[in-house]
Design an enzyme around this catalytic site. Structure first.
Site, mmCIF file in Angstrom:
data_model
loop_
_atom_site.group_PDB
_atom_site.id
_atom_site.type_symbol
_atom_site.label_atom_id
_atom_site.label_comp_id
_atom_site.label_asym_id
_atom_site.label_seq_id
_atom_site.Cartn_x
_atom_site.Cartn_y
_atom_site.Cartn_z
ATOM 1 N N LEU A 289 -26.617 -8.812 -10.083
ATOM 2 C CA LEU A 289 -26.186 -9.498 -11.301
ATOM 3 C C LEU A 289 -24.739 -9.221 -11.689
ATOM 4 C CD1 LEU A 289 -29.449 -9.149 -13.407
ATOM 5 C CD2 LEU A 289 -28.743 -11.014 -11.899
ATOM 6 N N CYS A 290 -23.972 -8.609 -10.792
ATOM 7 C CA CYS A 290 -22.553 -8.365 -11.052
ATOM 8 C C CYS A 290 -21.752 -9.646 -10.881
ATOM 9 C CB CYS A 290 -21.993 -7.315 -10.088
ATOM 10 S SG CYS A 290 -22.365 -5.641 -10.547
ATOM 11 N N HIS A 291 -20.764 -9.799 -11.754
ATOM 12 C CA HIS A 291 -19.852 -10.937 -11.623
ATOM 13 C C HIS A 291 -18.797 -10.624 -10.565
ATOM 14 C CE1 HIS A 291 -21.494 -11.629 -15.653
ATOM 15 N NE2 HIS A 291 -21.205 -12.903 -15.445
ATOM 16 N N MET B 113 -18.944 -1.049 -12.224
ATOM 17 C CA MET B 113 -19.771 -1.139 -11.023
ATOM 18 C C MET B 113 -18.917 -1.089 -9.756
ATOM 19 S SD MET B 113 -22.716 -0.876 -12.141
ATOM 20 C CE MET B 113 -23.460 -0.939 -10.529
ATOM 21 N N ASP C 171 -21.465 9.471 7.267
ATOM 22 C CA ASP C 171 -21.597 8.760 8.536
ATOM 23 C C ASP C 171 -20.606 9.269 9.580
ATOM 24 O OD1 ASP C 171 -22.606 6.608 10.268
ATOM 25 O OD2 ASP C 171 -20.613 5.744 9.978
#
Length: 162
Positions: free
Chosen positions: A76-78, A116, A131
Site C-alpha cells: 500500500l505504499c505510494h 518506508m 548474504d
C-alpha cells in the site's frame, strides 16, 4: 462512519490512501538497522578481503535500489520521487562481536512521507551484508530496525527517544 484517512474502503477491504489533496512538503526520514558479526567477518569487511567483493559498497547500492523499489514490495505504499538517499555505516564493538550500524536518510518533496523507503533500505542493507558474508559464518544476527526521525507533512517532526 470510517475515517477518510484509512487503508480500508467502505467494505473493509485494503485500499491505497488517496493523497491527491495533501500538501506537497519537503520530507525526510532517518532509519537504522544493524548486523552483528564475528571478528573474522569484521576483518574481511574492513580489509575488503571478502570473496564476494566489497561488502559495504554492495550493501549501499542494494539499500539505494531497495528504497527506490519500496512501492513494489510494500503493497500500500505510494511510489515516490526520491530526491536523495544517503547510507552510512559505523562499527561498534560489544563483547566478542562487532555491530555494523546502518543509518539511512531518505528525502523527497511530496504528499506522503519517506519512512518506508528509509526502513526498507536499512533492512536490505543488513540482509545484503548477511548474504555477502554467510559463507564465512551463518551465525550473524540482524538487529532491530527502526525509525529514528521523520520531518515534514501534516504530522510534523517525529524523533525517537533513545
Amino acid at each position: 462512519m470510517m475515517s477518510t484517512f484509512t487503508h480500508f474502503n467502505e467494505q473493509g477491504r485494503a485500499k491505497m490512501v488517496d493523497i491527491t489533496y495533501k500538501q506537497s512538503t519537503y520530507r525526510t526520514a532517518i532509519a537504522q538497522s544493524s548486523i552483528h558479526v564475528n571478528q573474522d567477518i569484521y576483518n574481511k569487511i574492513i580489509n575488503n578481503t571478502n570473496e564476494k567483493g566489497d561488502v559495504l559498497a554492495v550493501a549501499q547500492v542494494a539499500g539505494i535500489m531497495a528504497a527506490k523499489q519500496t512501492a513494489h514490495i510494500i503493497p500500500l505504499c505510494h511510489p515516490l520521487f526520491l530526491s536523495g538517499i544517503d547510507i552510512t555505516f559505523n562499527w561498534e564493538r560489544d563483547d566478542e562481536e562487532y555491530q555494523l550500524v546502518i543509518l539511512v536518510t531518505a528525502e523527497t518533496k511530496g504528499s506522503t512521507g519517506v519512512e518506508m523507503e528509509a526502513l526498507t533500505a536499512a533492512s536490505v542493507c543488513a540482509l545484503t551484508v548477511y548474504d555477502m558474508c554467510k559463507a564465512v559464518d551463518k551465525g550473524m544476527r540482524i538487529g532491530s530496525t527502526f525509525l529514528l526521525q521523520k520531518t515534514g507533512g501534516k504530522s510534523g517532526t517525529y524523533q525517537r527517544e533513545m
